[in-house]
Motif scaffolding. Sequence first.
Motif, PDB file in Angstrom:
ATOM      1  N   ASP A   1     -13.307  -0.427   4.511  1.00  0.00           N
ATOM      2  CA  ASP A   1     -12.680  -1.699   4.124  1.00  0.00           C
ATOM      3  C   ASP A   1     -12.317  -2.523   5.349  1.00  0.00           C
ATOM      4  OD1 ASP A   1     -12.928  -1.252   1.453  1.00  0.00           O
ATOM      5  OD2 ASP A   1     -10.900  -0.471   1.175  1.00  0.00           O
ATOM      6  N   LEU A   2     -11.775  -1.834   6.348  1.00  0.00           N
ATOM      7  CA  LEU A   2     -11.404  -2.519   7.590  1.00  0.00           C
ATOM      8  C   LEU A   2     -12.599  -3.192   8.222  1.00  0.00           C
ATOM      9  CD1 LEU A   2      -9.083  -0.221   9.706  1.00  0.00           C
ATOM     10  CD2 LEU A   2      -8.643  -2.552   8.966  1.00  0.00           C
ATOM     11  N   MET A   3     -13.675  -2.429   8.286  1.00  0.00           N
ATOM     12  CA  MET A   3     -14.895  -2.946   8.907  1.00  0.00           C
ATOM     13  C   MET A   3     -15.364  -4.192   8.171  1.00  0.00           C
ATOM     14  SD  MET A   3     -16.766  -1.737  11.457  1.00  0.00           S
ATOM     15  CE  MET A   3     -16.645  -3.369  12.119  1.00  0.00           C
ATOM     16  N   ARG A   4     -15.368  -4.115   6.858  1.00  0.00           N
ATOM     17  CA  ARG A   4     -15.857  -5.252   6.076  1.00  0.00           C
ATOM     18  C   ARG A   4     -14.990  -6.489   6.310  1.00  0.00           C
ATOM     19  NH1 ARG A   4     -14.762  -3.647   1.516  1.00  0.00           N
ATOM     20  NH2 ARG A   4     -12.985  -5.012   1.122  1.00  0.00           N
ATOM     21  N   ILE A   5     -13.682  -6.292   6.240  1.00  0.00           N
ATOM     22  CA  ILE A   5     -12.793  -7.438   6.407  1.00  0.00           C
ATOM     23  C   ILE A   5     -12.914  -8.011   7.805  1.00  0.00           C
ATOM     24  CG2 ILE A   5     -10.392  -8.170   6.408  1.00  0.00           C
ATOM     25  CD1 ILE A   5      -9.939  -6.081   4.190  1.00  0.00           C
ATOM     26  N   ALA A   6     -13.039  -7.128   8.790  1.00  0.00           N
ATOM     27  CA  ALA A   6     -13.195  -7.604  10.168  1.00  0.00           C
ATOM     28  C   ALA A   6     -14.439  -8.479  10.285  1.00  0.00           C
ATOM     29  CB  ALA A   6     -13.270  -6.426  11.123  1.00  0.00           C
ATOM     30  N   ILE A   7     -15.502  -8.043   9.649  1.00  0.00           N
ATOM     31  CA  ILE A   7     -16.743  -8.826   9.710  1.00  0.00           C
ATOM     32  C   ILE A   7     -16.557 -10.164   9.000  1.00  0.00           C
ATOM     33  CG2 ILE A   7     -19.152  -8.922   8.972  1.00  0.00           C
ATOM     34  CD1 ILE A   7     -19.186  -5.830   9.272  1.00  0.00           C
ATOM     35  N   GLU A   8     -15.916 -10.121   7.846  1.00  0.00           N
ATOM     36  CA  GLU A   8     -15.659 -11.369   7.117  1.00  0.00           C
ATOM     37  C   GLU A   8     -14.860 -12.350   7.973  1.00  0.00           C
ATOM     38  OE1 GLU A   8     -13.692 -10.110   3.596  1.00  0.00           O
ATOM     39  OE2 GLU A   8     -15.551  -9.659   2.515  1.00  0.00           O
TER      40      GLU A   8
ATOM     41  N   THR B   1      -1.378  -6.456   3.683  1.00  0.00           N
ATOM     42  CA  THR B   1      -0.750  -7.413   2.774  1.00  0.00           C
ATOM     43  C   THR B   1      -1.496  -7.482   1.448  1.00  0.00           C
ATOM     44  OG1 THR B   1      -1.979  -9.280   3.631  1.00  0.00           O
ATOM     45  CG2 THR B   1       0.127  -8.837   4.658  1.00  0.00           C
ATOM     46  N   ASP B   2      -2.810  -7.343   1.497  1.00  0.00           N
ATOM     47  CA  ASP B   2      -3.566  -7.357   0.242  1.00  0.00           C
ATOM     48  C   ASP B   2      -3.130  -6.240  -0.672  1.00  0.00           C
ATOM     49  OD1 ASP B   2      -4.929  -9.487   1.097  1.00  0.00           O
ATOM     50  OD2 ASP B   2      -6.893  -8.527   1.272  1.00  0.00           O
TER      51      ASP B   2
ATOM     52  N   LYS C   1      10.537  -9.016   2.833  1.00  0.00           N
ATOM     53  CA  LYS C   1      10.307 -10.469   2.745  1.00  0.00           C
ATOM     54  C   LYS C   1       9.031 -10.779   1.980  1.00  0.00           C
ATOM     55  CE  LYS C   1      13.170 -12.853   5.814  1.00  0.00           C
ATOM     56  NZ  LYS C   1      13.484 -11.947   6.959  1.00  0.00           N
ATOM     57  N   GLU C   2       7.977 -10.038   2.330  1.00  0.00           N
ATOM     58  CA  GLU C   2       6.700 -10.268   1.658  1.00  0.00           C
ATOM     59  C   GLU C   2       6.803  -9.965   0.167  1.00  0.00           C
ATOM     60  OE1 GLU C   2       7.104  -8.879   4.527  1.00  0.00           O
ATOM     61  OE2 GLU C   2       5.374  -9.084   5.860  1.00  0.00           O
ATOM     62  N   MET C   3       7.496  -8.857  -0.135  1.00  0.00           N
ATOM     63  CA  MET C   3       7.631  -8.492  -1.539  1.00  0.00           C
ATOM     64  C   MET C   3       8.295  -9.623  -2.309  1.00  0.00           C
ATOM     65  SD  MET C   3       8.409  -4.474  -1.826  1.00  0.00           S
ATOM     66  CE  MET C   3       9.705  -4.139  -0.704  1.00  0.00           C
ATOM     67  N   LYS C   4       9.338 -10.175  -1.712  1.00  0.00           N
ATOM     68  CA  LYS C   4      10.040 -11.257  -2.385  1.00  0.00           C
ATOM     69  C   LYS C   4       9.122 -12.453  -2.580  1.00  0.00           C
ATOM     70  CE  LYS C   4      14.248 -13.923  -2.434  1.00  0.00           C
ATOM     71  NZ  LYS C   4      15.449 -14.383  -1.759  1.00  0.00           N
ATOM     72  N   LYS C   5       8.349 -12.729  -1.573  1.00  0.00           N
ATOM     73  CA  LYS C   5       7.434 -13.867  -1.656  1.00  0.00           C
ATOM     74  C   LYS C   5       6.436 -13.670  -2.802  1.00  0.00           C
ATOM     75  CE  LYS C   5       3.817 -15.928   1.105  1.00  0.00           C
ATOM     76  NZ  LYS C   5       2.820 -15.100   1.786  1.00  0.00           N
ATOM     77  N   TYR C   6       5.852 -12.474  -2.863  1.00  0.00           N
ATOM     78  CA  TYR C   6       4.843 -12.238  -3.906  1.00  0.00           C
ATOM     79  C   TYR C   6       5.469 -12.269  -5.295  1.00  0.00           C
ATOM     80  CZ  TYR C   6       2.108 -10.791   0.121  1.00  0.00           C
ATOM     81  OH  TYR C   6       1.477 -10.766   1.316  1.00  0.00           O
TER      82      TYR C   6
END
Length: 427
Positions: free
Chosen positions: A253-260, A284-285, A378-383
């Motif tokens: 997954d990391l590799m794919r996202i890095a390429i994207e 975060t995803d 913080k992120e949890m609250k945001k989502y």
Amino acid sequence: MNPFDKFDRQNNILKGDLSTLTSSHIPENFPHRDRQIGLMVESLSSIMRDSRPSNLLLYGKTGTGKSSVTQYVISKLGEKAPNSILTCYLNCQTFDSPYSILINVARSISDVDSIPLSGWPLDRVYSELNTRIEKSKRYIVIILDEIDKLVEKNGGDSLYVILKAADESKNSKTSIIGITNDTSFTEKLDSRVKSRLNQESIIFPPYNASELKDILEPRVKDIIKENSIEEAAINLCAAIGAQEHGDARKAIDLMRIAIELAIRENSDCVTTSHVYKARDRLETDVLKETIRTLPTHTKIVILSCITASEINKTNMITGEIYANYKDICHDMKIPPVSSRRVSDLLSDLEEAGLITTTMKSLGRYGRTRFIQLNEKEKEMKKYLGEDEEMANFNFNRKSIQTRFGTNDPTEATLDKIISAKEEERPN
DNA sequence: ACTCCACAGGAAAATTGGGGTA
DNA sequence: TACCCCAATTTTCCTGTGGAGT
């Protein structure tokens, strides 16, 4: 500049299909899994000769290739013997009751859609399944992913029922492949289930960094133009995957996202900095998705934790969270569930990794769980704020006074108790 | 040594909602 | 339509428990 120009501009990196770098993609070869594949084939092909079906149990942490290898082996066997193997894949997290499992197995054997999702007595589904198994005259392989969930939820009843169904089928051969990441799984089983299930087991050890590299490299080379990726970037993906208990899924997954990311930035080369960014995004995803898919009341409970922690900072206890939860429900005009239930929801949240709880006894002041939010508060609250179910919650509200009901030791006493405790055990 | 808090978590009862039969 | 059966989910009821206070 016309924004659509971006569309037809050639990318400098890709020459193949990026979708081969998803964890659902089944590759043509599995580095470092020859032994496991061999064992599986051996075991499964014995069903196809007339010998007794033997059930398989696969152990290994997430991303060690259990599911992929299984699917690969099954599809290969299917090619060797077309129309004689029928597989049924079930994830036991989703299908965890005897009823839903039997139904889904029955449906995948023959898709005559005559079994309703509920309503039939269980033994009727059972005998319907048996007639379907016998009618089909094929080898049936039932794959139960996350099989340990079956035992946790209802003491293995589901497992017993399905094993019995497999055992009793006469004309066809039925075999069960259980997949689990819990190595102590068999210990929790009751003995009648254990002897039937644990006939052969195969262990999938975690990959180390160099093994992960062997997995990533050929796949990456297939889809990336030459010199468009730094060797170090691949190494880094492998290293991060290895850190996470040898998780190939994560590395991929990391590799794919890095390429994207590299493509989006229009750069010529995938670098380690893309991988680092990818790691942040992946995190975060996952968090976002975890929160989005939480049931309504679980969302409110985590919301309760967040609003409470904004006032309290630390040392939240179950009772407070529940009182606050009820307040929020009242505000949102949603009927609250019982405290017993919230206690279970808190356990769910802990399992989802959103909170950490520690059982502590405060002597006179009872015994309860201390609840801490994980660092992504913080992120949890945001989502949660973005969540439509939570739309009519006032995120500026502040109200939580309850602490130990009416019998309230002062904040100072509580802090004293806690700090005394922490001095005793520095770690 | 004994009490008693504030829950944890098991077990059984009650509710909910799909589906069948007459 | 009325009524029964079923599984899943929640509620209700309950017993158990670590340790400060007394």
